[in-house]
Design a protein around this motif. Sequence first.
Motif, mmCIF file in Angstrom:
data_model
loop_
_atom_site.group_PDB
_atom_site.id
_atom_site.type_symbol
_atom_site.label_atom_id
_atom_site.label_comp_id
_atom_site.label_asym_id
_atom_site.label_seq_id
_atom_site.Cartn_x
_atom_site.Cartn_y
_atom_site.Cartn_z
ATOM 1 N N ILE A 52 -32.786 -30.556 -88.186
ATOM 2 C CA ILE A 52 -33.218 -30.211 -86.830
ATOM 3 C C ILE A 52 -32.275 -30.791 -85.794
ATOM 4 C CG2 ILE A 52 -35.071 -30.469 -85.132
ATOM 5 C CD1 ILE A 52 -37.069 -30.537 -87.430
ATOM 6 N N THR A 53 -31.924 -32.072 -85.956
ATOM 7 C CA THR A 53 -31.091 -32.751 -84.978
ATOM 8 C C THR A 53 -29.621 -32.659 -85.363
ATOM 9 O OG1 THR A 53 -31.328 -34.848 -86.157
ATOM 10 C CG2 THR A 53 -32.927 -34.378 -84.403
ATOM 11 N N ARG A 54 -28.771 -32.825 -84.379
ATOM 12 C CA ARG A 54 -27.344 -32.974 -84.642
ATOM 13 C C ARG A 54 -26.988 -34.451 -84.472
ATOM 14 N NH1 ARG A 54 -24.521 -29.198 -82.501
ATOM 15 N NH2 ARG A 54 -26.365 -27.915 -82.182
ATOM 16 N N PRO A 55 -25.925 -34.939 -85.109
ATOM 17 C CA PRO A 55 -25.533 -36.333 -84.919
ATOM 18 C C PRO A 55 -25.330 -36.649 -83.435
ATOM 19 C CG PRO A 55 -24.312 -35.353 -86.732
ATOM 20 C CD PRO A 55 -25.053 -34.233 -86.067
ATOM 21 N N TYR A 56 -25.663 -37.883 -83.032
ATOM 22 C CA TYR A 56 -25.575 -38.231 -81.619
ATOM 23 C C TYR A 56 -24.155 -38.103 -81.081
ATOM 24 C CZ TYR A 56 -30.321 -39.665 -80.551
ATOM 25 O OH TYR A 56 -31.668 -39.644 -80.283
ATOM 26 N N ILE A 57 -23.153 -38.414 -81.872
ATOM 27 C CA ILE A 57 -21.777 -38.318 -81.400
ATOM 28 C C ILE A 57 -21.375 -36.868 -81.161
ATOM 29 C CG2 ILE A 57 -20.768 -38.213 -83.717
ATOM 30 C CD1 ILE A 57 -19.323 -40.102 -80.662
ATOM 31 N N GLU A 58 -22.137 -35.902 -81.710
ATOM 32 C CA GLU A 58 -21.828 -34.480 -81.574
ATOM 33 C C GLU A 58 -22.707 -33.775 -80.532
ATOM 34 O OE1 GLU A 58 -19.254 -33.550 -83.058
ATOM 35 O OE2 GLU A 58 -19.124 -34.198 -85.159
ATOM 36 N N TYR A 62 -38.922 -19.978 -96.232
ATOM 37 C CA TYR A 62 -40.085 -19.361 -96.856
ATOM 38 C C TYR A 62 -40.018 -17.840 -96.893
ATOM 39 C CZ TYR A 62 -41.646 -18.551 -92.053
ATOM 40 O OH TYR A 62 -41.725 -18.150 -90.736
ATOM 41 N N THR A 63 -39.164 -17.239 -96.094
ATOM 42 C CA THR A 63 -38.981 -15.794 -96.130
ATOM 43 C C THR A 63 -37.568 -15.500 -95.642
ATOM 44 O OG1 THR A 63 -39.932 -13.660 -95.496
ATOM 45 C CG2 THR A 63 -39.800 -15.353 -93.775
ATOM 46 N N ARG A 64 -37.184 -14.246 -95.672
ATOM 47 C CA ARG A 64 -35.815 -13.888 -95.313
ATOM 48 C C ARG A 64 -35.519 -14.252 -93.867
ATOM 49 N NH1 ARG A 64 -33.113 -9.685 -92.894
ATOM 50 N NH2 ARG A 64 -30.995 -9.260 -93.701
ATOM 51 N N ARG A 65 -34.541 -15.102 -93.678
ATOM 52 C CA ARG A 65 -34.003 -15.495 -92.372
ATOM 53 C C ARG A 65 -35.023 -16.186 -91.469
ATOM 54 N NH1 ARG A 65 -29.454 -11.914 -89.858
ATOM 55 N NH2 ARG A 65 -28.406 -13.925 -90.049
ATOM 56 N N GLN A 66 -35.958 -16.898 -92.090
ATOM 57 C CA GLN A 66 -36.875 -17.750 -91.342
ATOM 58 C C GLN A 66 -37.073 -19.040 -92.127
ATOM 59 O OE1 GLN A 66 -40.430 -16.121 -89.455
ATOM 60 N NE2 GLN A 66 -39.776 -14.056 -90.024
ATOM 61 N N ALA A 67 -37.225 -20.152 -91.400
ATOM 62 C CA ALA A 67 -37.333 -21.444 -92.070
ATOM 63 C C ALA A 67 -38.258 -22.375 -91.301
ATOM 64 C CB ALA A 67 -35.957 -22.084 -92.215
ATOM 65 N N LEU A 68 -38.907 -23.257 -92.046
ATOM 66 C CA LEU A 68 -39.681 -24.357 -91.483
ATOM 67 C C LEU A 68 -39.011 -25.660 -91.903
ATOM 68 C CD1 LEU A 68 -43.300 -23.137 -92.318
ATOM 69 C CD2 LEU A 68 -42.167 -23.053 -90.088
ATOM 70 N N THR A 69 -38.870 -26.598 -90.952
ATOM 71 C CA THR A 69 -38.163 -27.847 -91.225
ATOM 72 C C THR A 69 -38.961 -29.020 -90.683
ATOM 73 O OG1 THR A 69 -36.074 -26.652 -90.952
ATOM 74 C CG2 THR A 69 -35.962 -29.053 -91.039
ATOM 75 N N LEU A 70 -39.009 -30.085 -91.458
ATOM 76 C CA LEU A 70 -39.643 -31.334 -91.051
ATOM 77 C C LEU A 70 -38.609 -32.442 -91.164
ATOM 78 C CD1 LEU A 70 -42.399 -32.694 -90.251
ATOM 79 C CD2 LEU A 70 -42.643 -33.232 -92.684
ATOM 80 N N GLU A 71 -38.486 -33.282 -90.128
ATOM 81 C CA GLU A 71 -37.483 -34.349 -90.126
ATOM 82 C C GLU A 71 -38.075 -35.621 -89.538
ATOM 83 O OE1 GLU A 71 -33.492 -33.365 -88.710
ATOM 84 O OE2 GLU A 71 -33.468 -35.239 -87.570
ATOM 85 N N ILE A 72 -37.851 -36.745 -90.210
ATOM 86 C CA ILE A 72 -38.249 -38.053 -89.698
ATOM 87 C C ILE A 72 -36.990 -38.915 -89.588
ATOM 88 C CG2 ILE A 72 -40.599 -37.977 -90.596
ATOM 89 C CD1 ILE A 72 -39.693 -39.722 -92.919
ATOM 90 N N THR A 108 -30.850 -49.935 -76.114
ATOM 91 C CA THR A 108 -31.870 -50.822 -75.546
ATOM 92 C C THR A 108 -33.140 -50.947 -76.377
ATOM 93 O OG1 THR A 108 -32.754 -48.971 -74.238
ATOM 94 C CG2 THR A 108 -31.076 -50.360 -73.196
ATOM 95 N N GLN A 109 -33.345 -50.090 -77.390
ATOM 96 C CA GLN A 109 -34.612 -50.118 -78.098
ATOM 97 C C GLN A 109 -34.471 -49.467 -79.471
ATOM 98 O OE1 GLN A 109 -37.600 -47.518 -76.375
ATOM 99 N NE2 GLN A 109 -36.050 -46.121 -75.604
ATOM 100 N N THR A 110 -35.539 -49.546 -80.248
ATOM 101 C CA THR A 110 -35.627 -48.826 -81.515
ATOM 102 C C THR A 110 -36.772 -47.829 -81.419
ATOM 103 O OG1 THR A 110 -37.110 -50.456 -82.500
ATOM 104 C CG2 THR A 110 -34.732 -50.789 -82.807
ATOM 105 N N SER A 111 -36.706 -46.773 -82.233
ATOM 106 C CA SER A 111 -37.744 -45.751 -82.192
ATOM 107 C C SER A 111 -37.812 -45.040 -83.536
ATOM 108 C CB SER A 111 -37.444 -44.726 -81.079
ATOM 109 O OG SER A 111 -38.419 -43.701 -81.055
ATOM 110 N N ASN A 112 -39.010 -44.586 -83.889
ATOM 111 C CA ASN A 112 -39.217 -43.705 -85.028
ATOM 112 C C ASN A 112 -39.585 -42.325 -84.499
ATOM 113 O OD1 ASN A 112 -38.883 -45.749 -87.082
ATOM 114 N ND2 ASN A 112 -40.877 -46.544 -86.443
ATOM 115 N N GLU A 113 -38.943 -41.294 -85.042
ATOM 116 C CA GLU A 113 -39.162 -39.936 -84.543
ATOM 117 C C GLU A 113 -39.678 -39.025 -85.661
ATOM 118 O OE1 GLU A 113 -35.790 -39.658 -80.990
ATOM 119 O OE2 GLU A 113 -35.613 -38.402 -82.780
ATOM 120 N N LEU A 114 -40.524 -38.093 -85.278
ATOM 121 C CA LEU A 114 -41.015 -37.049 -86.162
ATOM 122 C C LEU A 114 -40.814 -35.709 -85.469
ATOM 123 C CD1 LEU A 114 -42.543 -36.016 -88.686
ATOM 124 C CD2 LEU A 114 -44.667 -36.378 -87.397
#
Length: 366
Positions: free
Chosen positions: A127-133, A334-344, A351-357
Amino acid sequence: MPHFSLREISLCIALSLPWANSAFAQHEHSSSDFEVFVAAEAFHGTRQTHREDADPWVNADVVFGLTKHQFRVFGEYYITPNERDLERFQMGFEFVPETVLWLGRFHQPASAWNTEHHHGQYLQTDITRPYIERWEDEHGIIPQHITGALFESRQSMGKDGAIQLSGGVGAAPALADREMDAIDLIGSNPGRHRLSVTGRLAYLPQYVGASSTGLLFGHDDLSVSSARTLASLHSNAAKISLYGAYIDWIAEPWRIVAVNYYVDVALAQTTRNESFMSGYLQVERQLPRQFTVFGRLETSARMQESRYVASFDDADGDIEIALRRQALGVRWDYTRRQALTLEISHIVSLTQTSNELRAQWSAAIP
């Protein structure tokens, strides 16, 4: 800010149907492409304000191209609830097979990630791209959109391989308030834009394959167009020199993407120059039933000491600059040209730490 309209996405989808391309395909040696990438995302991050990400977020990326004999036209139009940008618009001429000179606004070739995945979320496994990018308007610290001339060439090497050369020269973005302003082809351009020179030299083990490895170079002369940034940097300009190496290797069912950048920052009106390093490693593994698991590790050195990097941080409770990140996820096509993605992910910022979903639906049409 303009309001988001589903009617715009509906129009893009309608134009992407087969009959919409018939007008471009009436002549021999002509071809056209029209594709729409759409995505919807939900996000939650601990210790963050969620001022921009509290609600599900949607976007559409319209990619179109036309080829007639040696002439090329290519564009990319990106739509979100808060913006509409002509991200790329290039006109090119193919002098010899696989060698094209483009004029227009393009993605600078010294990015190992964005030259492959662009803006369409469906095109990348995660889902995400690297922060440097990250893109300029997402607090990206490396210029990504250049307006000028782009040279691209791919020539065979050995029995199956190829050498790919890309070089761009043109107008770099300007340093605005906490972000960069690239030249806008359909809007105003209040900043002063200076020279950008970028390039990539890559080896491809298969001439038409997706695997490659190579070297990256970029030099951007950035003017400061914001009083706040001027006060933060104590400089009215910054010269950014980037040197990188990458590998993007596919050996099914595995894919590995590894990148390392060295960035030198020379500030005007001061004798103190800065440098830092940033890199990432992403590993993907295809599983049965169209599942793909992935993990990414991002790290850096000396970024926390850089005034240039700190000038992009809002200190608003959300994370704009990450020093380190570990991310894990799974994608289901799950079907042609469609996707579901989960990222943690777990992030350490300035300045801080964080957990993302994050959860995302993405698709490509047609």
